[in-house]
Design an enzyme around this catalytic site. Structure first.
Site, PDB file in Angstrom:
ATOM      1  N   CYS A   1      -4.178 -14.710 -63.734  1.00 23.35           N
ATOM      2  CA  CYS A   1      -3.596 -15.984 -64.148  1.00 23.35           C
ATOM      3  C   CYS A   1      -4.351 -17.136 -63.513  1.00 23.35           C
ATOM      4  O   CYS A   1      -5.127 -16.958 -62.574  1.00 23.35           O
ATOM      5  CB  CYS A   1      -2.132 -16.081 -63.703  1.00 23.35           C
ATOM      6  SG  CYS A   1      -1.061 -14.753 -64.270  1.00 23.35           S
TER       7      CYS A   1
ATOM      8  N   CYS B   1       0.185 -20.941 -62.989  1.00 27.62           N
ATOM      9  CA  CYS B   1       0.974 -20.169 -63.952  1.00 27.62           C
ATOM     10  C   CYS B   1       2.471 -20.310 -63.651  1.00 27.62           C
ATOM     11  O   CYS B   1       2.900 -20.169 -62.500  1.00 27.62           O
ATOM     12  CB  CYS B   1       0.576 -18.698 -63.910  1.00 27.62           C
ATOM     13  SG  CYS B   1       1.459 -17.668 -65.109  1.00 27.62           S
TER      14      CYS B   1
ATOM     15  N   ARG C   1      -6.252  -7.961 -67.148  1.00 23.74           N
ATOM     16  CA  ARG C   1      -6.280  -8.644 -68.442  1.00 23.74           C
ATOM     17  C   ARG C   1      -5.679 -10.031 -68.294  1.00 23.74           C
ATOM     18  O   ARG C   1      -4.883 -10.298 -67.389  1.00 23.74           O
ATOM     19  CB  ARG C   1      -5.528  -7.843 -69.501  1.00 23.74           C
ATOM     20  CG  ARG C   1      -4.033  -7.729 -69.295  1.00 23.74           C
ATOM     21  CD  ARG C   1      -3.390  -6.883 -70.396  1.00 23.74           C
ATOM     22  NE  ARG C   1      -1.942  -6.883 -70.312  1.00 23.74           N
ATOM     23  CZ  ARG C   1      -1.242  -6.062 -69.557  1.00 23.74           C
ATOM     24  NH1 ARG C   1      -1.860  -5.161 -68.811  1.00 23.74           N
ATOM     25  NH2 ARG C   1       0.079  -6.120 -69.547  1.00 23.74           N
TER      26      ARG C   1
ATOM     27  N   ASP D   1     -32.385 -48.196 -57.280  1.00 24.80           N
ATOM     28  CA  ASP D   1     -31.969 -48.840 -58.519  1.00 24.80           C
ATOM     29  C   ASP D   1     -31.436 -50.244 -58.234  1.00 24.80           C
ATOM     30  O   ASP D   1     -30.571 -50.447 -57.379  1.00 24.80           O
ATOM     31  CB  ASP D   1     -30.889 -47.989 -59.187  1.00 24.80           C
ATOM     32  CG  ASP D   1     -30.466 -48.562 -60.523  1.00 24.80           C
ATOM     33  OD1 ASP D   1     -31.060 -48.171 -61.529  1.00 24.80           O
ATOM     34  OD2 ASP D   1     -29.542 -49.396 -60.545  1.00 24.80           O
TER      35      ASP D   1
ATOM     36  N   THR E   1       0.975  -5.915 -62.024  1.00 28.13           N
ATOM     37  CA  THR E   1       1.052  -6.090 -63.478  1.00 28.13           C
ATOM     38  C   THR E   1      -0.284  -5.881 -64.172  1.00 28.13           C
ATOM     39  O   THR E   1      -0.340  -5.713 -65.393  1.00 28.13           O
ATOM     40  CB  THR E   1       1.544  -7.515 -63.830  1.00 28.13           C
ATOM     41  OG1 THR E   1       0.607  -8.485 -63.330  1.00 28.13           O
ATOM     42  CG2 THR E   1       2.918  -7.764 -63.227  1.00 28.13           C
TER      43      THR E   1
ATOM     44  N   CYS F   1      -0.195 -18.370 -69.525  1.00 29.93           N
ATOM     45  CA  CYS F   1      -0.886 -19.525 -68.917  1.00 29.93           C
ATOM     46  C   CYS F   1      -2.325 -19.673 -69.392  1.00 29.93           C
ATOM     47  O   CYS F   1      -2.965 -20.674 -69.113  1.00 29.93           O
ATOM     48  CB  CYS F   1      -0.854 -19.431 -67.394  1.00 29.93           C
ATOM     49  SG  CYS F   1      -1.937 -18.168 -66.676  1.00 29.93           S
TER      50      CYS F   1
ATOM     51  N   CYS G   1      -3.562 -13.431 -68.713  1.00 28.03           N
ATOM     52  CA  CYS G   1      -2.179 -13.797 -68.998  1.00 28.03           C
ATOM     53  C   CYS G   1      -2.139 -14.620 -70.290  1.00 28.03           C
ATOM     54  O   CYS G   1      -2.841 -15.620 -70.424  1.00 28.03           O
ATOM     55  CB  CYS G   1      -1.628 -14.623 -67.831  1.00 28.03           C
ATOM     56  SG  CYS G   1       0.029 -15.293 -68.095  1.00 28.03           S
TER      57      CYS G   1
END
Length: 498
Positions: free
Chosen positions: A34, A38, A63, A447, A30, A68, A65
């Site tokens: 993601c 997702c 690129r 401490d 695709t 999500c 999604c």
């Protein structure tokens, strides 16, 4: 950064949200990347690759999604767990250093050549500094598009793009649609309420559980009058950012909502959105992995009850390293209340008031600059002369550039440089490494509060015994120290837990 590809795929197949931000899932068929959780149909194993950063995914042509929103997740806890060059660079890139100073400025801050920096980041993170900064700009642009009514040209330059064309091209490449479509989709999700000019309301995600009560109590006990305030479940403060002042209100509800903190920002300059978000995330330790921390510390039978009582404990960070350093020195060897009073007097005398429109009905005073304290601190401060000299000397070192206090510092170098300053000891250096750099493995075994908390839990309280026992808590000893501070009997509280 080597990723276990099979383990990553198992996390994706189970849609395990705990891994969001740890890695990116890139789907070859695709061309989309993601977050691991997702909700889309799980892709086949041979169709995915797993990458360490969004910048690496974008470098390979994927690129984001839009379902999500993989950039709207907690960041990787590795940037605190690791103290190497790549982690330090990532912290500075998130703070917007590349947009302000370019790659040469980033390399100079880190003390390496541009060529070496590019080589290390490409090998470790799958992308060089320009690609990583581009991913950061794209995320800032999306926030401005979705949460403000600013025009696209104004957003382009506020996010750090060199031109409107570069902004349009990047948004199309990263999100697959033009900027106007992102704004339209955000409007549908938001409903009829439009974005309000001058005010940004953001959701800052984290990995649950989240100890909101502990952070609120910490900030309330130390709030400087005029600079900070805590009212109910809301922490407000002023911010000094690279391009101007700002104010923020952080809604830290005791039962946090849907894995995010709501931040309401007012910025004098929209270019400061990216640095503001990065600093607020560090302030609240929102990129921590509480499940891993609690599992490791809970394995100690004496520490386990404290861990069970306060799941998801966080390290209070800082939005301004210089401010925190000066406040830590002011708080040496005095109570938290006394340190707060001294800091409030210093701020009232040397701080700057904000314009009424920026401050709203919250704090309206900026903590003084190191230059102002170096010049006039001796006139304003009271108390032992040695402590006054230490505060003024520290401010002078920052003002003349000999001391740099930013999240890109090397932890070992920071400790060495601080301890070389008169009046600054190992405790202060370790405390600043914890708060400024988010160092997860600083026990602060000397401490008094840590040791008294250890005694209250039945742990060894002598230095040697506590140090030996704490070896099994690595690499989360800072979180263990925070649990020990919480376990300390209230009547013995002192300024060294400031």
């Amino acid at each position: 950064m080597l990723l276990d590809q099979e383990r990553c795929y198992r996390a994706v197949a189970s849609r395990d949200a705990r891994f969001d931000g740890h890695f990116i899932t890139a789907v070859r068929t695709t061309g989309i990347y993601c977050r691991p959780s997702c909700p889309a149909v799980t892709p086949k194993r041979h169709n995915v690759e797993f990458l360490p950063t969004a910048g690496a995914a974008q470098q390979r042509g994927y690129r984001a999604c839009r379902r999500c929103q993989p950039d709207a997740v907690p960041g990787s806890p590795d940037w605190n767990l690791r103290a190497d060059l790549a982690a330090r660079a990532m912290r500075l890139i998130a703070d917007g250093v590349v947009e302000r100073e370019g790659v040469p400025g980033l390399a100079a801050r880190l003390g390496y050549s541009e060529r070496h920096l590019n080589r290390v980041l490409t090998a470790e993170l799958g992308a060089g500094p320009l690609a990583l900064a581009r991913a950061h700009r794209a995320h800032t642009a999306r926030l401005l598009i979705e949460t403000t009514p600013l025009g696209m040209a104004d957003i382009a330059f506020a996010a750090g793009f060199a031109s409107v064309r570069q902004f349009n091209d990047t948004v199309r490449e990263v999100y697959g649609v033009p900027p106007t479509t992102l704004r339209t989709e955000a409007g549908r999700r938001r409903g009829a309420a439009p974005a309000v000019a001058g005010t940004l309301v953001l959701r800052l995600p984290y990995r649950p559980p989240f100890d909101a009560d502990g952070l609120l109590a910490f900030f309330a006990a130390r709030a400087i009058e005029g600079v900070e305030s805590v009212e109910g479940t809301t922490y407000r403060r002023t911010l000094r950012l690279p391009h101007g002042a700002a104010t923020v209100a952080l809604d830290l509800v005791p039962t946090p909502r849907n894995g995010h903190v709501v931040a309401t920002l007012r910025l004098a300059d929209p270019r400061d959105l990216g640095p503001a978000v990065a600093r607020l995330r560090r302030l609240l330790d929102l990129d921590a992995d509480p499940v891993a921390v609690d599992a490791a510390l809970g394995a100690d039978p004496d520490l386990a009850p404290a861990v069970a009582a306060v799941p998801g404990i966080r390290l209070p960070g800082t939005v301004d390293g210089v401010e925190t350093a000066l406040r830590a020195v002011l708080g040496q060897q005095v109570s938290v209340a006394a340190a707060r009073t001294a800091a409030s007097r210093l701020a009232a005398a040397l701080g700057e008031r904000l314009p009424a429109g920026l401050a709203g009905d919250g704090p309206d005073l900026l903590f003084p600059t190191p230059e102002a304290i170096a010049e006039r601190g001796a006139e304003v401060l009271t108390g032992p002369q040695r402590r006054i000299a230490t505060v003024v000397g520290l401010a002078g070192a920052v003002a003349d550039g000999s001391l740099v206090l930013d999240p890109g510092c090397d932890p070992a170098e920071l400790r060495t440089t601080l301890c070389a300053l008169p009046g600054v000891g190992p405790w202060t250096a370790g405390y600043l490494a914890m708060r400024l750099l988010g160092d997860p493995d600083e026990l602060l075994a000397t401490d008094l509060g840590v040791r008294r908390g250890a005694a209250a839990l039945g742990l060894p309280s002598d230095l040697a015994g506590l140090t030996a026992r704490a070896a099994g808590w690595a690499p989360w000893r800072s979180y263990a120290a925070t649990h020990l501070w919480r376990a300390m009997p209230a009547a013995t509280s002192n300024g060294r837990t400031s």
